[in-house]
Design a protein around this motif. Sequence first.
Motif, PDB file in Angstrom:
ATOM      1  N   SER A   1       0.867  -1.170   0.000  1.00 34.09           N
ATOM      2  CA  SER A   1       0.000   0.000   0.000  1.00 34.09           C
ATOM      3  C   SER A   1       0.909   1.225   0.000  1.00 34.09           C
ATOM      4  CB  SER A   1      -0.875   0.012   1.251  1.00 34.09           C
ATOM      5  OG  SER A   1      -0.073   0.289   2.396  1.00 34.09           O
ATOM      6  N   THR A   2       0.387   2.363  -0.457  1.00 41.99           N
ATOM      7  CA  THR A   2       1.247   3.551  -0.464  1.00 41.99           C
ATOM      8  C   THR A   2       1.630   3.952   0.961  1.00 41.99           C
ATOM      9  OG1 THR A   2      -0.663   5.027  -0.555  1.00 41.99           O
ATOM     10  CG2 THR A   2       0.371   4.405  -2.658  1.00 41.99           C
ATOM     11  N   GLU A   3       0.738   3.678   1.908  1.00 40.69           N
ATOM     12  CA  GLU A   3       1.063   3.993   3.316  1.00 40.69           C
ATOM     13  C   GLU A   3       2.258   3.163   3.780  1.00 40.69           C
ATOM     14  OE1 GLU A   3       0.025   6.287   5.275  1.00 40.69           O
ATOM     15  OE2 GLU A   3      -1.865   6.979   4.377  1.00 40.69           O
ATOM     16  N   GLU A   4       2.226   1.893   3.454  1.00 42.88           N
ATOM     17  CA  GLU A   4       3.324   1.019   3.842  1.00 42.88           C
ATOM     18  C   GLU A   4       4.598   1.410   3.089  1.00 42.88           C
ATOM     19  OE1 GLU A   4       3.406  -0.962   6.266  1.00 42.88           O
ATOM     20  OE2 GLU A   4       5.309  -2.006   5.903  1.00 42.88           O
TER      21      GLU A   4
ATOM     22  N   PRO B   1      -0.213  24.320 -16.737  1.00 45.36           N
ATOM     23  CA  PRO B   1       0.494  23.460 -15.788  1.00 45.36           C
ATOM     24  C   PRO B   1      -0.175  23.529 -14.413  1.00 45.36           C
ATOM     25  CG  PRO B   1       1.698  25.508 -16.136  1.00 45.36           C
ATOM     26  CD  PRO B   1       0.552  25.529 -17.095  1.00 45.36           C
ATOM     27  N   THR B   2       0.107  22.514 -13.627  1.00 46.63           N
ATOM     28  CA  THR B   2      -0.509  22.414 -12.304  1.00 46.63           C
ATOM     29  C   THR B   2       0.552  22.539 -11.215  1.00 46.63           C
ATOM     30  OG1 THR B   2      -2.210  20.930 -13.142  1.00 46.63           O
ATOM     31  CG2 THR B   2      -1.848  20.912 -10.760  1.00 46.63           C
ATOM     32  N   CYS B   3       0.218  23.270 -10.182  1.00 44.94           N
ATOM     33  CA  CYS B   3       1.068  23.307  -8.987  1.00 44.94           C
ATOM     34  C   CYS B   3       0.264  22.816  -7.801  1.00 44.94           C
ATOM     35  CB  CYS B   3       1.570  24.725  -8.733  1.00 44.94           C
ATOM     36  SG  CYS B   3       2.496  24.857  -7.186  1.00 44.94           S
ATOM     37  N   ILE B   4       0.761  21.762  -7.184  1.00 43.61           N
ATOM     38  CA  ILE B   4       0.130  21.246  -5.973  1.00 43.61           C
ATOM     39  C   ILE B   4       1.003  21.642  -4.791  1.00 43.61           C
ATOM     40  CG2 ILE B   4      -0.528  19.169  -4.708  1.00 43.61           C
ATOM     41  CD1 ILE B   4      -0.878  17.810  -7.488  1.00 43.61           C
ATOM     42  N   VAL B   5       0.442  22.437  -3.922  1.00 46.24           N
ATOM     43  CA  VAL B   5       1.170  22.789  -2.707  1.00 46.24           C
ATOM     44  C   VAL B   5       0.787  21.763  -1.648  1.00 46.24           C
ATOM     45  CG1 VAL B   5       1.520  24.521  -0.918  1.00 46.24           C
ATOM     46  CG2 VAL B   5       1.277  25.222  -3.317  1.00 46.24           C
ATOM     47  N   ALA B   6       1.745  20.921  -1.335  1.00 52.03           N
ATOM     48  CA  ALA B   6       1.487  19.838  -0.391  1.00 52.03           C
ATOM     49  C   ALA B   6       1.998  20.263   0.988  1.00 52.03           C
ATOM     50  CB  ALA B   6       2.178  18.562  -0.860  1.00 52.03           C
ATOM     51  N   ARG B   7       1.057  20.595   1.856  1.00 49.16           N
ATOM     52  CA  ARG B   7       1.453  21.006   3.214  1.00 49.16           C
ATOM     53  C   ARG B   7       2.000  19.791   3.954  1.00 49.16           C
ATOM     54  NH1 ARG B   7      -3.653  23.071   3.137  1.00 49.16           N
ATOM     55  NH2 ARG B   7      -4.240  21.357   4.531  1.00 49.16           N
ATOM     56  N   THR B   8       3.223  19.918   4.401  1.00 52.04           N
ATOM     57  CA  THR B   8       3.863  18.783   5.069  1.00 52.04           C
ATOM     58  C   THR B   8       4.510  19.243   6.376  1.00 52.04           C
ATOM     59  OG1 THR B   8       5.918  19.177   3.891  1.00 52.04           O
ATOM     60  CG2 THR B   8       4.397  17.598   2.884  1.00 52.04           C
TER      61      THR B   8
ATOM     62  N   LEU C   1       6.472  10.936  -2.491  1.00 50.01           N
ATOM     63  CA  LEU C   1       7.176   9.943  -3.311  1.00 50.01           C
ATOM     64  C   LEU C   1       6.447   8.603  -3.330  1.00 50.01           C
ATOM     65  CD1 LEU C   1      10.891  10.694  -2.365  1.00 50.01           C
ATOM     66  CD2 LEU C   1       9.825  10.992  -4.621  1.00 50.01           C
ATOM     67  N   ALA C   2       5.902   8.235  -2.192  1.00 50.38           N
ATOM     68  CA  ALA C   2       5.221   6.936  -2.129  1.00 50.38           C
ATOM     69  C   ALA C   2       4.013   6.912  -3.059  1.00 50.38           C
ATOM     70  CB  ALA C   2       4.798   6.648  -0.683  1.00 50.38           C
ATOM     71  N   VAL C   3       3.257   7.999  -3.072  1.00 50.41           N
ATOM     72  CA  VAL C   3       2.071   8.032  -3.941  1.00 50.41           C
ATOM     73  C   VAL C   3       2.502   8.127  -5.407  1.00 50.41           C
ATOM     74  CG1 VAL C   3      -0.013   9.324  -4.543  1.00 50.41           C
ATOM     75  CG2 VAL C   3       0.574   8.937  -2.136  1.00 50.41           C
ATOM     76  N   LEU C   4       3.535   8.935  -5.672  1.00 46.60           N
ATOM     77  CA  LEU C   4       4.020   9.042  -7.049  1.00 46.60           C
ATOM     78  C   LEU C   4       4.491   7.691  -7.562  1.00 46.60           C
ATOM     79  CD1 LEU C   4       5.974  12.434  -7.018  1.00 46.60           C
ATOM     80  CD2 LEU C   4       4.087  11.846  -8.573  1.00 46.60           C
ATOM     81  N   TYR C   5       5.422   7.069  -6.837  1.00 46.43           N
ATOM     82  CA  TYR C   5       5.976   5.804  -7.335  1.00 46.43           C
ATOM     83  C   TYR C   5       5.008   4.643  -7.155  1.00 46.43           C
ATOM     84  CZ  TYR C   5      10.494   7.639  -8.644  1.00 46.43           C
ATOM     85  OH  TYR C   5      11.486   8.328  -9.292  1.00 46.43           O
TER      86      TYR C   5
ATOM     87  N   ASP D   1      -1.655  13.170   3.327  1.00 42.91           N
ATOM     88  CA  ASP D   1      -2.932  12.485   3.097  1.00 42.91           C
ATOM     89  C   ASP D   1      -2.884  11.835   1.717  1.00 42.91           C
ATOM     90  OD1 ASP D   1      -5.492  11.836   2.251  1.00 42.91           O
ATOM     91  OD2 ASP D   1      -6.440  13.568   3.214  1.00 42.91           O
ATOM     92  N   HIS D   2      -2.763  10.513   1.711  1.00 47.21           N
ATOM     93  CA  HIS D   2      -2.544   9.820   0.447  1.00 47.21           C
ATOM     94  C   HIS D   2      -3.727   9.923  -0.491  1.00 47.21           C
ATOM     95  CE1 HIS D   2       1.209   7.309   1.592  1.00 47.21           C
ATOM     96  NE2 HIS D   2       1.146   8.428   2.289  1.00 47.21           N
ATOM     97  N   THR D   3      -4.930   9.969   0.067  1.00 46.25           N
ATOM     98  CA  THR D   3      -6.106  10.121  -0.793  1.00 46.25           C
ATOM     99  C   THR D   3      -6.065  11.471  -1.496  1.00 46.25           C
ATOM    100  OG1 THR D   3      -7.325   8.776   0.794  1.00 46.25           O
ATOM    101  CG2 THR D   3      -8.618   9.982  -0.833  1.00 46.25           C
ATOM    102  N   ALA D   4      -5.736  12.490  -0.720  1.00 45.08           N
ATOM    103  CA  ALA D   4      -5.666  13.833  -1.306  1.00 45.08           C
ATOM    104  C   ALA D   4      -4.539  13.916  -2.332  1.00 45.08           C
ATOM    105  CB  ALA D   4      -5.455  14.869  -0.204  1.00 45.08           C
TER     106      ALA D   4
END
Lengths: 286, 309
Positions: free
Chosen positions: A4-7, A226-233, A38-42, A209-212
Amino acid sequence: MELSTEEFAYQIRRHALVMVHRADSSHIGGALSVADILAVLYGRVLRVRSEDPEWPDRDRLVFSKGHACTALYAALALGGFFPLDELASYGRKGTRLLGHASHEVPGVEWSTGSLGHGLGLACGQALAGKRRSAGWRVFAVLSDGELDEGSTWESALFAAHHGLDNLCVIVDRNGQQALGRTEDVLALGDICAKFSSFGWKTAEIDGHDHTALLQSLEAAVVDGAPTCIVARTIKGKGVRFMEDRLEWHYRSPKTVDLLERALQELADSYGHRPEPIPLSGGELPE
Amino acid sequence: MRNAFASELTAVAAEDSRVFLLSGDIGNRLFNEYKQRFGERFMNCGVAEAGMMGVAAGMALCGLHPIVYTIAPFTTLRCYEQIKLDVCYHNLSVVIVGVGAGLAYASLGPTHHTFEDVAALRLFPNMAVVCPGDALEVRAALRAALRRSGPVYIRLGKKNEPRVHQAVPELTIGRGIILREGTDVCILATGVILPTALATADLLAGKGVAARVVSMHTVKPLDTTMLEDVFQSYKLVVSMEEHGLIGGLGGGVAEWLADHAPQRALLLRFGLPDEFFHLAGDQEYARLHYGLVPDVMAAGILKKLREVG
Ligand SMILES: [Mg+2]
């Protein structure tokens, strides 16, 4: 990817911690903040072939925050681009896993580490894709700190002007850079508003949030801009004593005690029992 | 030179669909024919050189053959780290073209002078540095650059430079072209100073001194075969360039000489001193100011020849 992407993200973090511990190297904070991206991307998004890293039709990932290479190397090794055991060589003299992302490593598109280069490179690859009518997409992972660099904004203008809708930027918005909070060093303000005003589609999400992440990455790369996603981390995410603590930009969990505490906390945050540290597996002779 | 570049570019674009021109908002009307025929392979990237160089690297990694064109200071130092890391470290086939190098824009002041571009780009592994000596060498250099795997910097003058060759020469990157034979002194000239080198040789001939003149169009990789030959065959070897004495052709030859001493010949270098040129005046005036003119250089060579006996 069977995980899973979480794992997957958990394993990226775990390996990154062990790598910086062994190499006594910096930048674990930014590696932990970008691990979910990275986990969701890969794990779910990128069309890549681990057995054929140079596959011409692959999606391109420009990992511009090359200082967080431990997370990238771990993601690639977990994804089968090179043997997992090789992670044990990180930082060892004469090996290819050097301290910033290196294009000598299978699956790494660009050597990065000097900030502000990634978006220009991504623009060139996106433009080439369009001119060749290729179906591949370009994803660029940027730190928030590197938004200080003027070259990033040159390229932000370029991507919008040329309608590079096959390009998606993900900003790892952990709010910190080397010497302090981004808003104290050189205030970035509303990053989405800035990219929007440059003509980009934008989204701001919880970068853990992997769903998001999955939804926004899948919604990216369509029609016109183009798209910019600002991922608050959170810098240091997953290890409580590192979370949002600037010192972990530089510090390494150098002692075995610190590493064990970090791995315990990481396991706790996932509700896992800690796994044995792969300290012997893949150990290389000095 | 720039007109020859634009014309040859149009010709090579017709032969190779990977060729793509990126301009930093420079080249007014120069590329009209190119744009008319290959408009989809022209892009004005705006006044944003760092971004432009990154874009070029990205395109090259995807198999295109980008040519980056703007005024020499801006296509080199303005995006210096992009050249080092994005282009050279990844050893990508990007052709970087600097127009108006050296003193070509003398009247515009130090913002537009480039006395250091050759030195700067020579520093990076994988980079080739080529300074054509006339418009026909420009044509040959562009083709040679596109044949090469890896980055090339082509250093251009501006326009209406005297022609040296009668026809487009055979130009191999890293191999000097002997233009005139002579046994008393060997002149190695790179770039736009080449016609002046020939005029200097004419003056020397009038004094009974026979000079070999070489177009040392490639400053990196240096033609070390040529150097080995001339430093043994002559008593005096002369370098000429419209570039600073630090790190250009003369600097590169001096480095080679230090590593390969002793040699029979001494080295005499002509170039620009370590200073900014902040006076008004055109290229001709600036060349005179710095003694990069035939009579001054011929006198310097004669004096040195008397010293070496
Ligand atoms: Mg940051």
